[in-house]
Design a protein around this motif. Sequence first.
Motif, PDB file in Angstrom:
ATOM      1  N   THR A 212       0.831  -1.199   0.000  1.00  0.00           N
ATOM      2  CA  THR A 212       0.000   0.000   0.000  1.00  0.00           C
ATOM      3  C   THR A 212       0.870   1.254   0.000  1.00  0.00           C
ATOM      4  O   THR A 212       1.687   1.454   0.885  1.00  0.00           O
ATOM      5  N   GLY A 213       0.701   2.071  -1.041  1.00  0.00           N
ATOM      6  CA  GLY A 213       1.415   3.335  -1.113  1.00  0.00           C
ATOM      7  C   GLY A 213       2.899   3.239  -1.395  1.00  0.00           C
ATOM      8  O   GLY A 213       3.608   4.240  -1.293  1.00  0.00           O
ATOM      9  N   ALA A 214       3.388   2.070  -1.763  1.00  0.00           N
ATOM     10  CA  ALA A 214       4.815   1.921  -2.064  1.00  0.00           C
ATOM     11  C   ALA A 214       5.159   2.645  -3.362  1.00  0.00           C
ATOM     12  O   ALA A 214       4.339   2.746  -4.267  1.00  0.00           O
ATOM     13  N   ASP A 215       6.371   3.161  -3.451  1.00  0.00           N
ATOM     14  CA  ASP A 215       6.845   3.854  -4.645  1.00  0.00           C
ATOM     15  C   ASP A 215       7.731   2.893  -5.430  1.00  0.00           C
ATOM     16  O   ASP A 215       8.848   2.587  -5.024  1.00  0.00           O
ATOM     17  N   LEU A 216       7.199   2.394  -6.559  1.00  0.00           N
ATOM     18  CA  LEU A 216       7.939   1.468  -7.407  1.00  0.00           C
ATOM     19  C   LEU A 216       8.296   2.111  -8.745  1.00  0.00           C
ATOM     20  O   LEU A 216       8.553   1.414  -9.727  1.00  0.00           O
ATOM     21  N   ARG A 217       8.318   3.445  -8.768  1.00  0.00           N
ATOM     22  CA  ARG A 217       8.679   4.122 -10.014  1.00  0.00           C
ATOM     23  C   ARG A 217      10.090   3.733 -10.439  1.00  0.00           C
ATOM     24  O   ARG A 217      10.991   3.609  -9.617  1.00  0.00           O
ATOM     25  N   ASP A 218      10.234   3.504 -11.732  1.00  0.00           N
ATOM     26  CA  ASP A 218      11.522   3.190 -12.352  1.00  0.00           C
ATOM     27  C   ASP A 218      12.140   1.888 -11.841  1.00  0.00           C
ATOM     28  O   ASP A 218      13.330   1.637 -12.042  1.00  0.00           O
ATOM     29  N   ALA A 219      11.359   1.063 -11.182  1.00  0.00           N
ATOM     30  CA  ALA A 219      11.868  -0.226 -10.685  1.00  0.00           C
ATOM     31  C   ALA A 219      11.888  -1.252 -11.813  1.00  0.00           C
ATOM     32  O   ALA A 219      11.076  -1.201 -12.732  1.00  0.00           O
ATOM     33  N   ASP A 220      12.823  -2.172 -11.739  1.00  0.00           N
ATOM     34  CA  ASP A 220      12.878  -3.281 -12.695  1.00  0.00           C
ATOM     35  C   ASP A 220      12.064  -4.425 -12.107  1.00  0.00           C
ATOM     36  O   ASP A 220      12.497  -5.091 -11.163  1.00  0.00           O
ATOM     37  N   LEU A 221      10.872  -4.610 -12.648  1.00  0.00           N
ATOM     38  CA  LEU A 221       9.959  -5.647 -12.157  1.00  0.00           C
ATOM     39  C   LEU A 221       9.745  -6.725 -13.205  1.00  0.00           C
ATOM     40  O   LEU A 221       8.746  -7.457 -13.158  1.00  0.00           O
ATOM     41  N   ARG A 222      10.689  -6.850 -14.130  1.00  0.00           N
ATOM     42  CA  ARG A 222      10.555  -7.893 -15.151  1.00  0.00           C
ATOM     43  C   ARG A 222      10.462  -9.256 -14.474  1.00  0.00           C
ATOM     44  O   ARG A 222      11.225  -9.572 -13.573  1.00  0.00           O
ATOM     45  N   ASP A 223       9.480 -10.023 -14.933  1.00  0.00           N
ATOM     46  CA  ASP A 223       9.247 -11.396 -14.455  1.00  0.00           C
ATOM     47  C   ASP A 223       8.897 -11.473 -12.968  1.00  0.00           C
ATOM     48  O   ASP A 223       8.962 -12.553 -12.366  1.00  0.00           O
ATOM     49  N   ALA A 224       8.536 -10.356 -12.355  1.00  0.00           N
ATOM     50  CA  ALA A 224       8.103 -10.375 -10.949  1.00  0.00           C
ATOM     51  C   ALA A 224       6.694 -10.971 -10.861  1.00  0.00           C
ATOM     52  O   ALA A 224       5.925 -10.903 -11.816  1.00  0.00           O
ATOM     53  N   ARG A 225       6.383 -11.543  -9.722  1.00  0.00           N
ATOM     54  CA  ARG A 225       5.048 -12.105  -9.485  1.00  0.00           C
ATOM     55  C   ARG A 225       4.435 -11.416  -8.291  1.00  0.00           C
ATOM     56  O   ARG A 225       5.059 -11.319  -7.240  1.00  0.00           O
ATOM     57  N   PHE A 226       3.200 -10.975  -8.475  1.00  0.00           N
ATOM     58  CA  PHE A 226       2.410 -10.395  -7.401  1.00  0.00           C
ATOM     59  C   PHE A 226       1.231 -11.337  -7.222  1.00  0.00           C
ATOM     60  O   PHE A 226       0.408 -11.484  -8.121  1.00  0.00           O
ATOM     61  N   SER A 227       1.154 -12.007  -6.093  1.00  0.00           N
ATOM     62  CA  SER A 227       0.118 -13.017  -5.932  1.00  0.00           C
ATOM     63  C   SER A 227      -0.382 -13.050  -4.495  1.00  0.00           C
ATOM     64  O   SER A 227      -0.126 -12.159  -3.710  1.00  0.00           O
ATOM     65  N   TYR A 228      -1.070 -14.092  -4.176  1.00  0.00           N
ATOM     66  CA  TYR A 228      -1.692 -14.229  -2.864  1.00  0.00           C
ATOM     67  C   TYR A 228      -1.188 -15.480  -2.158  1.00  0.00           C
ATOM     68  O   TYR A 228      -0.605 -16.375  -2.752  1.00  0.00           O
ATOM     69  N   VAL A 229      -1.422 -15.491  -0.875  1.00  0.00           N
ATOM     70  CA  VAL A 229      -1.186 -16.675  -0.058  1.00  0.00           C
ATOM     71  C   VAL A 229      -2.567 -17.125   0.378  1.00  0.00           C
ATOM     72  O   VAL A 229      -3.347 -16.314   0.879  1.00  0.00           O
ATOM     73  N   ASN A 230      -2.895 -18.343   0.179  1.00  0.00           N
ATOM     74  CA  ASN A 230      -4.234 -18.817   0.494  1.00  0.00           C
ATOM     75  C   ASN A 230      -4.428 -18.905   2.002  1.00  0.00           C
ATOM     76  O   ASN A 230      -4.045 -19.872   2.633  1.00  0.00           O
ATOM     77  N   THR A 231      -5.022 -17.837   2.547  1.00  0.00           N
ATOM     78  CA  THR A 231      -5.288 -17.799   3.982  1.00  0.00           C
ATOM     79  C   THR A 231      -6.775 -17.947   4.267  1.00  0.00           C
ATOM     80  O   THR A 231      -7.189 -17.935   5.415  1.00  0.00           O
ATOM     81  N   GLY A 232      -7.580 -18.015   3.196  1.00  0.00           N
ATOM     82  CA  GLY A 232      -9.020 -18.146   3.378  1.00  0.00           C
ATOM     83  C   GLY A 232      -9.734 -16.808   3.474  1.00  0.00           C
ATOM     84  O   GLY A 232     -10.942 -16.753   3.654  1.00  0.00           O
ATOM     85  N   SER A 233      -8.988 -15.686   3.371  1.00  0.00           N
ATOM     86  CA  SER A 233      -9.610 -14.366   3.410  1.00  0.00           C
ATOM     87  C   SER A 233      -8.770 -13.396   2.597  1.00  0.00           C
ATOM     88  O   SER A 233      -7.678 -13.721   2.141  1.00  0.00           O
ATOM     89  N   ASP A 234      -9.284 -12.173   2.403  1.00  0.00           N
ATOM     90  CA  ASP A 234      -8.576 -11.179   1.604  1.00  0.00           C
ATOM     91  C   ASP A 234      -7.216 -10.794   2.164  1.00  0.00           C
ATOM     92  O   ASP A 234      -6.378 -10.267   1.450  1.00  0.00           O
ATOM     93  N   ASN A 235      -6.964 -11.035   3.444  1.00  0.00           N
ATOM     94  CA  ASN A 235      -5.670 -10.608   3.985  1.00  0.00           C
ATOM     95  C   ASN A 235      -4.505 -11.393   3.400  1.00  0.00           C
ATOM     96  O   ASN A 235      -3.364 -11.028   3.606  1.00  0.00           O
TER      97      ASN A 235
END
Length: 147
Positions: A90-113
């Motif tokens: 939340t609110g992180a600054d990732l401008r100009d970052a190299d995010l090639r092949d990065a994964r943004f995913s979830y951990v199955n905890t049973g809720s949105d958290n």
Amino acid sequence: MERGQTVAMTQSARARWAALSRGVVSNESFPGSDLTSVVAGAMVFEHVDLSRADLRLATMRAFFKMCSFAGANLRGANLRGATFAGCDLTGADLRDADLRDARFSYVNTGSDNGRTNLTGVRFEGADLAGASFDRVIGYVALNDEGA
């Protein structure tokens, strides 16, 4: 906090970071720390608090599970191939970052958290080639026209 205390805290955070060995790092806390240009290779970070940390130009090709990067400055960071599972960006600054092949995913905890939160993240100029976004919240993908 006085200037001397800030410098001592920063040196302590850098010393603790430097002492981290390869493998799994769990339940560490670096909120608001100056960690510019640090390196983290093939490591796993679990429940690590990096909220508000200054991680500009850091190289972190690691696996982050349930970590907090809320308000962190990751501008220009090399995060190529990193995985963010169930992290708070939340609110992180990732401008100009190299995010090639990065994964943004979830951990199955049973809720949105367990979902990675990208609310308010700044991606301007970031290289997202090959990045994937699986069951994240707060992210609006751009269409092909960039609108």
